[in-house]
Design an enzyme around this catalytic site. Sequence first.
Site, PDB file in Angstrom:
ATOM      1  N   ASN A 144       0.799  -1.223   0.000  1.00 20.46           N
ATOM      2  CA  ASN A 144       0.000   0.000   0.000  1.00 20.46           C
ATOM      3  C   ASN A 144       0.835   1.278   0.000  1.00 20.46           C
ATOM      4  O   ASN A 144       0.359   2.327  -0.425  1.00 20.46           O
ATOM      5  CB  ASN A 144      -0.923  -0.005   1.225  1.00 20.46           C
ATOM      6  CG  ASN A 144      -1.638   1.306   1.414  1.00 20.46           C
ATOM      7  OD1 ASN A 144      -2.560   1.643   0.692  1.00 20.46           O
ATOM      8  ND2 ASN A 144      -1.204   2.084   2.405  1.00 20.46           N
TER       9      ASN A 144
ATOM     10  N   ALA B  21       2.874   4.508  -0.698  1.00 18.13           N
ATOM     11  CA  ALA B  21       2.977   5.292  -1.937  1.00 18.13           C
ATOM     12  C   ALA B  21       3.228   6.753  -1.624  1.00 18.13           C
ATOM     13  O   ALA B  21       2.863   7.244  -0.548  1.00 18.13           O
ATOM     14  CB  ALA B  21       1.707   5.147  -2.774  1.00 18.13           C
TER      15      ALA B  21
ATOM     16  N   SER C  83      -3.969   2.365  -9.042  1.00 19.76           N
ATOM     17  CA  SER C  83      -4.790   3.567  -9.056  1.00 19.76           C
ATOM     18  C   SER C  83      -5.480   3.686 -10.412  1.00 19.76           C
ATOM     19  O   SER C  83      -5.004   3.129 -11.409  1.00 19.76           O
ATOM     20  CB  SER C  83      -3.912   4.808  -8.812  1.00 19.76           C
ATOM     21  OG  SER C  83      -4.625   6.002  -9.094  1.00 19.76           O
TER      22      SER C  83
ATOM     23  N   TYR D   1       4.000   9.436 -11.338  1.00 21.81           N
ATOM     24  CA  TYR D   1       3.103   8.740 -10.403  1.00 21.81           C
ATOM     25  C   TYR D   1       2.204   7.769 -11.162  1.00 21.81           C
ATOM     26  O   TYR D   1       2.070   6.604 -10.776  1.00 21.81           O
ATOM     27  CB  TYR D   1       2.256   9.761  -9.644  1.00 21.81           C
ATOM     28  CG  TYR D   1       1.203   9.132  -8.756  1.00 21.81           C
ATOM     29  CD1 TYR D   1       1.529   8.608  -7.515  1.00 21.81           C
ATOM     30  CD2 TYR D   1      -0.128   9.066  -9.168  1.00 21.81           C
ATOM     31  CE1 TYR D   1       0.562   8.025  -6.699  1.00 21.81           C
ATOM     32  CE2 TYR D   1      -1.092   8.490  -8.371  1.00 21.81           C
ATOM     33  CZ  TYR D   1      -0.744   7.967  -7.140  1.00 21.81           C
ATOM     34  OH  TYR D   1      -1.710   7.382  -6.345  1.00 21.81           O
ATOM     35  N   SER D   2       1.600   8.240 -12.253  1.00 23.74           N
ATOM     36  CA  SER D   2       0.749   7.364 -13.061  1.00 23.74           C
ATOM     37  C   SER D   2       1.551   6.207 -13.642  1.00 23.74           C
ATOM     38  O   SER D   2       1.071   5.071 -13.687  1.00 23.74           O
ATOM     39  CB  SER D   2       0.094   8.167 -14.195  1.00 23.74           C
ATOM     40  OG  SER D   2      -0.761   9.165 -13.683  1.00 23.74           O
ATOM     41  N   ALA D   3       2.780   6.497 -14.069  1.00 19.43           N
ATOM     42  CA  ALA D   3       3.628   5.441 -14.624  1.00 19.43           C
ATOM     43  C   ALA D   3       3.928   4.374 -13.580  1.00 19.43           C
ATOM     44  O   ALA D   3       3.939   3.172 -13.879  1.00 19.43           O
ATOM     45  CB  ALA D   3       4.933   6.046 -15.150  1.00 19.43           C
TER      46      ALA D   3
END
Length: 347
Positions: A132, A134, A184, A197-199
Amino acid sequence: MDLIHGFLNLVAPPFTFFSLALFLPAYWTLKFFLCTLNSIFAENLAGKVVLITGASSGIGEHLAYEYGKKGARLALSARRENALREVADRARDFGSPDVIIIHADVSKVEDCARMIDETVNHFGKLDHLVNNAAVATSKLFQEETDITNLRPIMETNFWGSVYTTRFALPHLKTSRGKIVVMSSVDSWMPAPRRNVYSASKAALVSMYETLRVEVGSDIGITIVTPGYIESEITKGKYLMGEGRVEVDQDLRDVEVSAVPVGSASGCAEAIVKSVARGDRYLTVPGWFRMSYVVKVLCPELVEWGLRLMYMSGDSAKEALSKKILDATEAKNVLYQSSIQNPDVKTD
């Protein structure tokens, strides 16, 4: 070889669509039956040993409470030891018979190995691993003057999960346990300022889908893709470079805009139920799944919409997304009260 590829380019699309038309009704019927069966005979979590990383706040904190309510024994890990102790005390109050805390940083491989060792040494086994931990950032890629400032995002979000999983695998195989992967919706939505972050979240999906093939039925893997959920990230806590963490709620308003923010407790409850059923994927809230459908069917429209909403002003805080939120005064209705103040846990 070019002729073969040309033939396949011509034949593969109609063959695929025709096959799916025949196959999908029976496949979906079987999935519905199995889902119903798994709901009835969900895993009993009492006495299970669960390691949760990033357990000092947000979804990780509430996962500790939900597992505690089910009678699971907990190993809680995070960098903030005092906050972790408070979560451990509450988890015991909720019903967990045994809770230990492990002060660790998942971006360090030696800490990840130590987390698994301490958990297994104390409890004698490991049943569930919840990856979890991050960190997030909110900055246009071209505005980053030192590209190495982005390393901690991948090191924590991706490598932290990978390190911990590798050390946990032998124990999870022995217990035929489960891995919970916190990805996410950003893994598929190309929202500005969330680039790396998305990567990192997309990398998690690819990594654990591949691992699922490799381990087969020995270990269950549930990939969770939350939308906007009550947490320190939706409070506006971002990694701003050189290891500096700041809370910027104006920037948070730009990103979240007039979108409802779900509760961490409700998200955690849905996750624990999903894991106990043995689900492969979970999106919370469920309606966020529709963003994936729109992204696949209309990618150009999604990209245009995101640019319009998030990059229409002279600066981030003049974006249309924030203007909509300010004009409607929807924040008091759509945002959880816990994320409307800038205070975050610091110890």
